[in-house]
Design an enzyme around this catalytic site. Sequence first.
Site, mmCIF file in Angstrom:
data_model
loop_
_atom_site.group_PDB
_atom_site.id
_atom_site.type_symbol
_atom_site.label_atom_id
_atom_site.label_comp_id
_atom_site.label_asym_id
_atom_site.label_seq_id
_atom_site.Cartn_x
_atom_site.Cartn_y
_atom_site.Cartn_z
ATOM 1 N N TYR A 177 0.961 -0.973 -0.189
ATOM 2 C CA TYR A 177 -0.053 -0.320 -0.174
ATOM 3 C C TYR A 177 0.661 1.633 -0.022
ATOM 4 O O TYR A 177 2.028 1.131 0.486
ATOM 5 C CB TYR A 177 -0.775 0.067 1.141
ATOM 6 C CG TYR A 177 -0.536 0.789 2.666
ATOM 7 C CD1 TYR A 177 0.092 -0.706 3.082
ATOM 8 C CD2 TYR A 177 -0.067 1.555 2.940
ATOM 9 C CE1 TYR A 177 0.908 0.013 4.167
ATOM 10 C CE2 TYR A 177 -0.104 2.360 3.968
ATOM 11 C CZ TYR A 177 1.604 1.175 5.404
ATOM 12 O OH TYR A 177 1.644 1.269 6.389
ATOM 13 N N CYS A 178 0.179 2.225 -0.364
ATOM 14 C CA CYS A 178 0.871 3.349 -0.305
ATOM 15 C C CYS A 178 0.391 5.040 -0.030
ATOM 16 O O CYS A 178 -0.818 4.659 1.427
ATOM 17 C CB CYS A 178 1.539 3.916 -1.557
ATOM 18 S SG CYS A 178 0.660 3.802 -3.255
ATOM 19 N N ARG A 179 0.093 5.680 -1.014
ATOM 20 C CA ARG A 179 -0.549 6.803 -0.062
ATOM 21 C C ARG A 179 -2.466 7.025 -0.422
ATOM 22 O O ARG A 179 -3.020 7.661 0.512
ATOM 23 C CB ARG A 179 -0.266 8.012 -0.239
ATOM 24 C CG ARG A 179 1.333 8.494 0.090
ATOM 25 C CD ARG A 179 2.006 9.342 -0.695
ATOM 26 N NE ARG A 179 3.436 9.626 -0.477
ATOM 27 C CZ ARG A 179 4.228 9.651 -1.355
ATOM 28 N NH1 ARG A 179 4.074 10.356 -2.399
ATOM 29 N NH2 ARG A 179 5.517 10.042 -0.815
ATOM 30 N N CYS A 183 -1.560 7.508 -5.816
ATOM 31 C CA CYS A 183 -0.105 7.576 -5.668
ATOM 32 C C CYS A 183 -0.184 5.969 -6.377
ATOM 33 O O CYS A 183 -0.649 4.546 -6.724
ATOM 34 C CB CYS A 183 -0.172 7.110 -4.327
ATOM 35 S SG CYS A 183 1.388 6.612 -3.389
ATOM 36 N N PHE A 207 -3.315 4.632 2.768
ATOM 37 C CA PHE A 207 -2.539 4.423 4.179
ATOM 38 C C PHE A 207 -4.155 5.941 5.128
ATOM 39 O O PHE A 207 -4.839 5.770 5.595
ATOM 40 C CB PHE A 207 -1.552 4.980 4.364
ATOM 41 C CG PHE A 207 -1.437 5.500 6.382
ATOM 42 C CD1 PHE A 207 -1.466 4.453 6.440
ATOM 43 C CD2 PHE A 207 -1.361 6.715 6.999
ATOM 44 C CE1 PHE A 207 -1.452 4.425 8.493
ATOM 45 C CE2 PHE A 207 -1.385 6.875 8.555
ATOM 46 C CZ PHE A 207 -1.547 5.714 9.144
#
Lengths: 222, 222
Positions: A177-179, A183, A207
């Site tokens: 996962y990221c932003r 993203c 997140f």
Amino acid sequence: MPVKDYKKSIFEQFARTGKAFSNAHRIELLEILAQGERTVEQLSNAADLTVANTSQHLQLLRNAGLVTARKVGQYVHYKLSDDLVIDLLVALRKLSERHLAEVERLVNTYLTVKDDLEPIPINELMERAGDGVVTVLDVRPEVEYKAGHIQGALSVPMDQLEDRLGELKPNQEVVAYCRGPYCMLAYDAVAKLREKGFTARRLDEGFPEWRKAGMPVEMKDE
Amino acid sequence: MPVKDYKKSIFEQFARTGKAFSNAHRIELLEILAQGERTVEQLSNAADLTVANTSQHLQLLRNAGLVTARKVGQYVHYKLSDDLVIDLLVALRKLSERHLAEVERLVNTYLTVKDDLEPIPINELMERAGDGVVTVLDVRPEVEYKAGHIQGALSVPMDQLEDRLGELKPNQEVVAYCRGPYCMLAYDAVAKLREKGFTARRLDEGFPEWRKAGMPVEMKDE
DNA sequence: GACTCATTCAATAGAATATGTGATTATTGA
DNA sequence: TCAATAATCACATATTCTATTGAATGAGTC
């Protein structure tokens, strides 16, 4: 004050909030702040603005009540004042996606692999992470990881991923996962992992959405 | 196109949507349109703007994809392009209320009776209206009623209320509603009805919220 | 076809906004 | 106390937004 003036001033107040979202740089700043607290310098780097310019946008956001600042030594840390700001950002994204053909074009051009990666929704990850059968991978820069991450997630910033594949359990599924929805780090990570023979998927959202959903979050330590 | 440009352009697209909400008059126009379809002239009257100015704001809203227009004879009817626009308006209201002390001050100054009137929530009205034990009263101007109203509601515009009290069943509770959280018509109506000996309450929210909640709606006929 | 009306367009002036530059303040550590 | 650094402020400039005016368009009517 006559009713007419009341109406006028209340819409003016709403517009004041709206103005905060009328500039591309400010929206970017808010999206970065949705990840967690940041200093002015971090923000100016991330959004590629001069420090003075960043500061001015932050003043405006603060006047609109969208962000709060606290001073620690010579640094000023900014953060979103509450989750309603995220709600508005999400509503803005959805509306823009729905109505601006240009957004769709951009998203399709850059996120073509989107459908191939079988994203896993937040709820499902929550269940499976509880069973300990998946490795949750945070591919954002380390500083963002430290400021807050999914409970139990491993920090492997995208640019270190290739060198650190050995840290992953080979037979366990990986969820990166990221932003957030726009993203691309997690897309890249999943592509890389699959290339190297791992079973990998990406988290449906980022997140901020995870935290917003009330899911467990950790800070600093892994 | 490098990633940096992609990011830049996507935030610019979001800002385009945000700009629509950065002007008090445009927000007022959107709030009016949340009631239902309107012509340019109706909008310019309601928002107290010149026709040309109204038209220009509408162009901008149309370019942002927030409203759609259809031409009928020499009239152009505008309406919100979908419910996501209402979602954003609601998010904007909530955020502004939370963060701008000024909004709270205005609301308190003008809606002081708020707590006295024991508002009834949408769900509860839905249940009780089904039993036929309440009279639902639409106190908006008739043209707004015709453009859409709560199923079974009686249209008695505020300025006619006093003369038409005879049309109400004396022993039945009356629930009045109007445009939404910042519309004062329903407050006035409840105050008047109580003064005249009726049992009256107001609906917690307005017509746009009712429709948004998927509750039954009628058009034109009573 | 001339006329009326609703709406849009085009041009303008004035207000508000965004950004860069350089000065200023506040804090830390030498 | 002085130098270094983070952040803000103050000003100048270019750009963008907004409201106004009057003309243009286009549909309906006589």
